[in-house]
Design a protein around this motif. Structure first.
Motif, PDB file in Angstrom:
ATOM      1  N   THR A  82     -10.038   8.971   2.464  1.00 35.48           N
ATOM      2  CA  THR A  82      -9.755   9.529   1.138  1.00 35.48           C
ATOM      3  C   THR A  82     -10.447  10.874   0.935  1.00 35.48           C
ATOM      4  O   THR A  82      -9.931  11.737   0.224  1.00 35.48           O
ATOM      5  CB  THR A  82     -10.203   8.542   0.047  1.00 35.48           C
ATOM      6  OG1 THR A  82      -9.699   7.260   0.395  1.00 35.48           O
ATOM      7  CG2 THR A  82      -9.703   8.935  -1.311  1.00 35.48           C
ATOM      8  N   GLN A  83     -11.589  11.041   1.576  1.00 32.86           N
ATOM      9  CA  GLN A  83     -12.323  12.318   1.439  1.00 32.86           C
ATOM     10  C   GLN A  83     -11.473  13.509   1.864  1.00 32.86           C
ATOM     11  O   GLN A  83     -11.719  14.624   1.440  1.00 32.86           O
ATOM     12  CB  GLN A  83     -13.553  12.307   2.338  1.00 32.86           C
ATOM     13  CG  GLN A  83     -14.668  11.433   1.855  1.00 32.86           C
ATOM     14  CD  GLN A  83     -15.865  11.538   2.781  1.00 32.86           C
ATOM     15  OE1 GLN A  83     -16.692  12.410   2.617  1.00 32.86           O
ATOM     16  NE2 GLN A  83     -15.962  10.648   3.740  1.00 32.86           N
ATOM     17  N   ASP A 125       0.830  -1.209   0.000  1.00 27.84           N
ATOM     18  CA  ASP A 125       0.000   0.000   0.000  1.00 27.84           C
ATOM     19  C   ASP A 125       0.868   1.264   0.000  1.00 27.84           C
ATOM     20  O   ASP A 125       0.603   2.217  -0.733  1.00 27.84           O
ATOM     21  CB  ASP A 125      -0.922   0.023   1.230  1.00 27.84           C
ATOM     22  CG  ASP A 125      -2.072  -0.968   1.104  1.00 27.84           C
ATOM     23  OD1 ASP A 125      -2.187  -1.597   0.035  1.00 27.84           O
ATOM     24  OD2 ASP A 125      -2.831  -1.121   2.072  1.00 27.84           O
ATOM     25  N   VAL A 163       1.703  11.549 -10.102  1.00 27.97           N
ATOM     26  CA  VAL A 163       0.794  12.700 -10.097  1.00 27.97           C
ATOM     27  C   VAL A 163       1.587  13.974  -9.809  1.00 27.97           C
ATOM     28  O   VAL A 163       1.385  15.020 -10.442  1.00 27.97           O
ATOM     29  CB  VAL A 163      -0.323  12.499  -9.038  1.00 27.97           C
ATOM     30  CG1 VAL A 163      -1.142  13.766  -8.864  1.00 27.97           C
ATOM     31  CG2 VAL A 163      -1.235  11.355  -9.438  1.00 27.97           C
ATOM     32  N   GLN A 165       2.680   1.635  -3.340  1.00 28.62           N
ATOM     33  CA  GLN A 165       1.727   2.014  -4.388  1.00 28.62           C
ATOM     34  C   GLN A 165       1.345   3.494  -4.257  1.00 28.62           C
ATOM     35  O   GLN A 165       1.241   4.206  -5.259  1.00 28.62           O
ATOM     36  CB  GLN A 165       0.488   1.126  -4.266  1.00 28.62           C
ATOM     37  CG  GLN A 165      -0.345   1.034  -5.522  1.00 28.62           C
ATOM     38  CD  GLN A 165       0.340   0.305  -6.653  1.00 28.62           C
ATOM     39  OE1 GLN A 165       0.618  -0.880  -6.575  1.00 28.62           O
ATOM     40  NE2 GLN A 165       0.623   1.014  -7.727  1.00 28.62           N
ATOM     41  N   ALA A 166       1.171   3.939  -3.009  1.00 30.76           N
ATOM     42  CA  ALA A 166       0.840   5.349  -2.783  1.00 30.76           C
ATOM     43  C   ALA A 166       2.015   6.245  -3.174  1.00 30.76           C
ATOM     44  O   ALA A 166       1.820   7.318  -3.776  1.00 30.76           O
ATOM     45  CB  ALA A 166       0.475   5.577  -1.320  1.00 30.76           C
ATOM     46  N   ALA A 174       2.074   6.425  -6.932  1.00 31.92           N
ATOM     47  CA  ALA A 174       1.019   7.316  -7.447  1.00 31.92           C
ATOM     48  C   ALA A 174       1.361   8.772  -7.152  1.00 31.92           C
ATOM     49  O   ALA A 174       1.170   9.653  -8.004  1.00 31.92           O
ATOM     50  CB  ALA A 174      -0.329   6.952  -6.817  1.00 31.92           C
ATOM     51  N   GLN A 213      -1.029  14.368  -1.333  1.00 31.40           N
ATOM     52  CA  GLN A 213      -2.374  13.966  -1.748  1.00 31.40           C
ATOM     53  C   GLN A 213      -2.523  12.446  -1.727  1.00 31.40           C
ATOM     54  O   GLN A 213      -3.545  11.923  -1.280  1.00 31.40           O
ATOM     55  CB  GLN A 213      -2.637  14.506  -3.159  1.00 31.40           C
ATOM     56  CG  GLN A 213      -4.073  14.455  -3.591  1.00 31.40           C
ATOM     57  CD  GLN A 213      -4.229  15.024  -4.985  1.00 31.40           C
ATOM     58  OE1 GLN A 213      -3.511  14.647  -5.916  1.00 31.40           O
ATOM     59  NE2 GLN A 213      -5.151  15.938  -5.160  1.00 31.40           N
ATOM     60  N   GLN A 214      -1.526  11.734  -2.214  1.00 27.88           N
ATOM     61  CA  GLN A 214      -1.649  10.273  -2.305  1.00 27.88           C
ATOM     62  C   GLN A 214      -1.265   9.579  -1.006  1.00 27.88           C
ATOM     63  O   GLN A 214      -1.928   8.635  -0.576  1.00 27.88           O
ATOM     64  CB  GLN A 214      -0.786   9.757  -3.469  1.00 27.88           C
ATOM     65  CG  GLN A 214      -1.171  10.319  -4.824  1.00 27.88           C
ATOM     66  CD  GLN A 214      -2.635  10.085  -5.171  1.00 27.88           C
ATOM     67  OE1 GLN A 214      -3.178   9.017  -4.941  1.00 27.88           O
ATOM     68  NE2 GLN A 214      -3.285  11.112  -5.716  1.00 27.88           N
ATOM     69  N   THR A 238      -3.741   9.322   2.108  1.00 28.80           N
ATOM     70  CA  THR A 238      -4.836   8.337   2.132  1.00 28.80           C
ATOM     71  C   THR A 238      -4.449   7.084   2.918  1.00 28.80           C
ATOM     72  O   THR A 238      -5.304   6.265   3.225  1.00 28.80           O
ATOM     73  CB  THR A 238      -5.244   7.925   0.702  1.00 28.80           C
ATOM     74  OG1 THR A 238      -4.110   7.352   0.056  1.00 28.80           O
ATOM     75  CG2 THR A 238      -5.733   9.110  -0.096  1.00 28.80           C
ATOM     76  N   LEU A 239      -3.158   6.945   3.231  1.00 31.49           N
ATOM     77  CA  LEU A 239      -2.738   5.788   4.041  1.00 31.49           C
ATOM     78  C   LEU A 239      -3.196   5.937   5.488  1.00 31.49           C
ATOM     79  O   LEU A 239      -3.415   4.939   6.181  1.00 31.49           O
ATOM     80  CB  LEU A 239      -1.208   5.644   4.004  1.00 31.49           C
ATOM     81  CG  LEU A 239      -0.596   5.276   2.653  1.00 31.49           C
ATOM     82  CD1 LEU A 239       0.910   5.434   2.696  1.00 31.49           C
ATOM     83  CD2 LEU A 239      -0.984   3.857   2.257  1.00 31.49           C
ATOM     84  N   GLN A 290      -8.180  13.923   1.424  1.00 27.72           N
ATOM     85  CA  GLN A 290      -6.855  14.022   0.813  1.00 27.72           C
ATOM     86  C   GLN A 290      -6.525  15.448   0.374  1.00 27.72           C
ATOM     87  O   GLN A 290      -5.371  15.861   0.478  1.00 27.72           O
ATOM     88  CB  GLN A 290      -6.663  13.018  -0.339  1.00 27.72           C
ATOM     89  CG  GLN A 290      -7.541  13.213  -1.527  1.00 27.72           C
ATOM     90  CD  GLN A 290      -7.270  12.183  -2.616  1.00 27.72           C
ATOM     91  OE1 GLN A 290      -8.069  12.032  -3.496  1.00 27.72           O
ATOM     92  NE2 GLN A 290      -6.171  11.471  -2.585  1.00 27.72           N
TER      93      GLN A 290
END
Lengths: 413, 320
Positions: free
Chosen positions: B290-291, B9, B20, B12-13, B16, B281-282, B285-286, B293
């Motif tokens: 997510t709302q 996780d 981004v 991956q974050a 991303a 931003q990414q 979320t960890l 971020q």
């Protein structure tokens, strides 16, 4: 008392004059046109959805006027007054204020696509006693005790309660196995939250499933990697994916394909029209959408072939989404109510809608084929439709009386 | 294997966030160049980016880039080709409009002409948004490429299939192009004569005039170049993100946050500011829903402004 010839003549002339006057007064009361409002987003990120509603309403008004207008009002023509609800609840409310202030003779309106916009706009229309028809889904819209709001769609929570067991059954009959786990990936708009709430609260008790991943995001997303990563790592049997913005739908669907979850490998059920818009074909492509299902309150269906064909010719849109068909139907509901009310008066029209119970005319454009509202303004037995992407087109697969194709439960590979 | 899952996780974050962030970085570089040289707060930058997205889209679909380069190379060629027309457009906007409220002629005005600049750029933004809606319509479009739904798979790095990282191909190539364009701009600014005139006009316009530099022309080049670079960033974004004429609103705040984080006036800082925004931003979320971020971005933004007001690479004193 004897009547002379002169008396009879005078009485006859008086009666004639009075009758003529009555006719003239009657004609004067019937307006040459009746105004109906359309309050939808025509700018901002939801402009596309509002544009489709505008075209649906315009087509209906044209049909009504070509067929003689409102017969009970001496053939008065319907005139559509279009207002832009913009891109925020504040703008939607301002537009509603403009509408009631500038158009005091408007008899009814429809709008405003997003539930949050409808909730804001109807605060204004209710005070002005202007009836508002809406296709929005939120459970709150007709839960506030308002008298002039009429919701033609099944509420999102009711849609979930009806659709999920049906889809579970479909999964079992198609794959021999009932889904045991479910993932929820939803945006935080009012309708989406209303749709997932019953699943969150009654997953085990009502639906017999366990929620293994539950993610809520604020649209628009910039990237869906983290959300889809969580779905990938928890591996639910089925994904519930209510979404209202096309860019979010593209990001998630493409990311699912990237992570090996797309194209039916993870059966996905959306809610609302965003994933079944024609725009999805241009932005995502048919192959990635195949098998994707969405629960909607209305869609083009069996029995509406003529109007669908005309819609295609007029707009170059390949199918009628809920926004098109429901708004088209709304105009016919208002026309029907005007015929019953026999007056271009907003209170009389609202009363006519409250007592309306029809299975023909405007009912042809709504699932359940009946227009009858309960005391809160919610259409009774509004039902729902399940639409599935098959062969590059979203087709109605449920309920059977409206279905144009069999539902196919995606098989995990 | 929860530890491996957590590690996956996080990686991956991080992946991303970097992809981004690189794109955000390029967007910020364009804005940073304009602010750094002209000291103009350009509210229309997001809408110029939108124009770049549409330019790339039409270059790809209607003007033969897809036919010539296919769906793999075409989106990136189209994105780069979107830069020059937007450069010319911005040149004209500066020549006809912006030059009247910027440069040496407004230094004596109250607020150095910033009020007029704010109004003008806001007006340009509104015209671009609503003109775009009128001309281009409300249908969301994007540049379709198979790369946006496919990934370079790294792994599995552990037994039992754990620890696989998916690097989205479209985003990865866009990130590489972004870095290359940003480096190219830095080289241009630092190594070329024209770049040096931009720096001179930024550092001390009065002295630059005494040295024979045409400051107004330098401003025009900076503005056009800044818009052109943000247009390229928009073109790169267009393959993964459906857009309408209102898309600029979603990114202009990110651009400003990135420029301020990096340090106003620093082009390299603007890139790193954008990168940090993408990472926050990414990665947020960890640990957060997510709302939140985007909220996380601005919490970190406020902290940095509080603790280091000049940003990562900004100067702590007013220019002379």
């Amino acid at each position: 008392m004897t009547q002379t010839r002169r008396d009879v003549m005078a009485a006859t002339l008086g009666l004639t004059a009075a009758t003529g006057l009555t006719v003239r007064i009657g004609q004067a009361q019937a307006p040459a046109e009746v105004k109906v409002g359309l309050l939808v987003p025509l700018s901002g990120p939801w402009a596309r959805f509002g544009e489709i509603m505008r075209r649906g309403a315009e087509l209906a008004v044209r049909h009504i006027n070509e067929r003689g207008g409102v017969a009970a009002l001496n053939g008065a023509r319907m005139r559509l007054v279009v207002l832009d609800a913009g891109d925020s609840t504040e703008k939607a409310k301002n537009a509603a204020q403009r509408m009631v202030a500038q158009e005091p003779d408007m008899v009814a309106a429809t709008g405003a696509y997003l539930s949050s916009f409808t909730l804001a706009a109807t605060e204004v229309t209710e005070r002005a006693e202007l009836l508002m028809l809406t296709l929005s889904y939120s459970d709150l819209i007709t839960g506030r005790g308002f008298r002039y709001v009429f919701q033609t769609s099944s509420r999102a929570g009711d849609q979930a309660r009806e659709a999920i067991p049906t889809l579970m059954q479909l999964a079992q009959s198609a794959s021999g196995r009932r889904p045991e786990t479910v993932g929820i990936l939803t945006d935080n708009t009012a309708a989406s939250i209303s749709f997932v709430e019953p699943i969150r609260q009654e997953a085990q008790a009502r639906f017999g499933v366990r929620v293994v991943v539950d993610e809520t995001f604020t649209p628009p997303l910039s990237d869906a990697t983290q959300l889809v990563q969580r779905i990938r790592s928890r591996r639910p049997d089925m994904l519930i994916f209510p979404v209202t913005v096309i860019s979010d739908a593209k990001l998630v669907i493409e990311k699912m394909n990237e992570f090996g979850l797309g194209r039916g490998r993870l059966p996905t059920i959306a809610n609302g029209i965003a994933v079944a818009q024609t725009d999805m074909l241009q932005n995502v492509g048919a192959e990635q959408l195949e098998g994707l299902m969405t629960v909607v309150a209305n869609w083009d269906a069996k029995g509406q072939e003529q109007i669908i064909e005309e819609w295609r010719r007029e707009t170059n849109e390949p199918w009628m989404t809920q926004n098109a068909i429901s708004t088209y139907g709304d105009m016919w509901i208002v026309k029907y109510a005007l015929e019953a009310a026999r007056r271009a008066d907003r209170n009389a029209v609202a009363q006519a809608i409250r007592t309306m119970d029809v299975t023909d005319g405007p009912a042809a454009y709504f699932p359940g084929r009946r227009i009858k509202f309960d005391a809160n303004g919610l259409r009774e037995n509004a039902g729902l439709m399940v639409v599935q992407w098959q062969g590059g087109r979203p087709v109605t697969v449920y309920p059977s009386q409206s279905a144009v194709a069999e539902a196919v439960w995606p098989r995990r590979t | 294997m929860p530890m491996a899952q957590l590690l996956e996780d996080v990686l991956q974050a991080l992946n991303a966030g970097l992809l981004v962030g690189a794109l955000y970085g390029l967007m910020c570089v364009g804005l940073g160049l304009i602010f750094g040289v002209m000291r103009v707060i350009n509210f229309a930058q997001g809408d110029f980016m939108m124009c770049g997205m549409y330019a790339a889209f039409y270059l790809f679909t209607a003007l033969g880039v897809q036919a010539a380069f296919g769906p793999y190379g075409g989106p990136y060629i189209a994105a780069i080709l979107a830069g020059p027309p937007l450069f010319l457009f911005a040149w004209a906007v500066h020549r006809l409009l912006l030059s009247r409220v910027t440069g040496m002629r407004v230094t004596a005005l109250e607020g150095e002409g910033h009020y007029a600049q704010l109004l003008l750029t806001l007006g340009i933004a509104l015209i671009l948004q609503n003109g775009g809606l009128f001309v281009l319509g409300s249908v969301p479009v994007s540049i379709r490429t198979p790369l946006s739904s496919s990934a370079f798979e790294i792994g599995p790095l552990l037994e039992d299939g754990y620890l696989t990282i998916f690097v989205n191909k479209a985003r990865a190539i866009a990130a590489l192009v972004s870095v290359a364009v940003a480096i190219g701009l830095l080289l241009f600014i630092n190594r070329t004569r024209l770049g040096k005139t931009l720096r001179a006009a930024a550092d001390n316009p009065q002295a630059a005039i005494y040295m024979g530099i045409d400051v107004e022309r330098a401003h025009r080049v900076a503005f056009a170049l800044g818009v052109g670079i943000t247009a390229i960033a928009g073109g790169l974004l267009a393959s993964s993100y459906p857009f309408t004429p209102y898309v600029g609103l979603e990114y202009v705040i990110v651009m400003y946050a990135g420029v301020v984080l990096g340090g106003m006036g620093s082009i390299g800082g603007a890139f790193w500011g954008g990168m940090v925004i993408g990472l926050i931003q990414q990665l947020s979320t960890l640990v957060l829903p997510t709302q939140l971020q985007n909220t996380a971005i601005f919490v970190v933004f406020l902290l940095i402004v509080l603790l280091r007001p000049q940003g990562f690479f900004g100067r702590s004193v007013e220019r002379t």
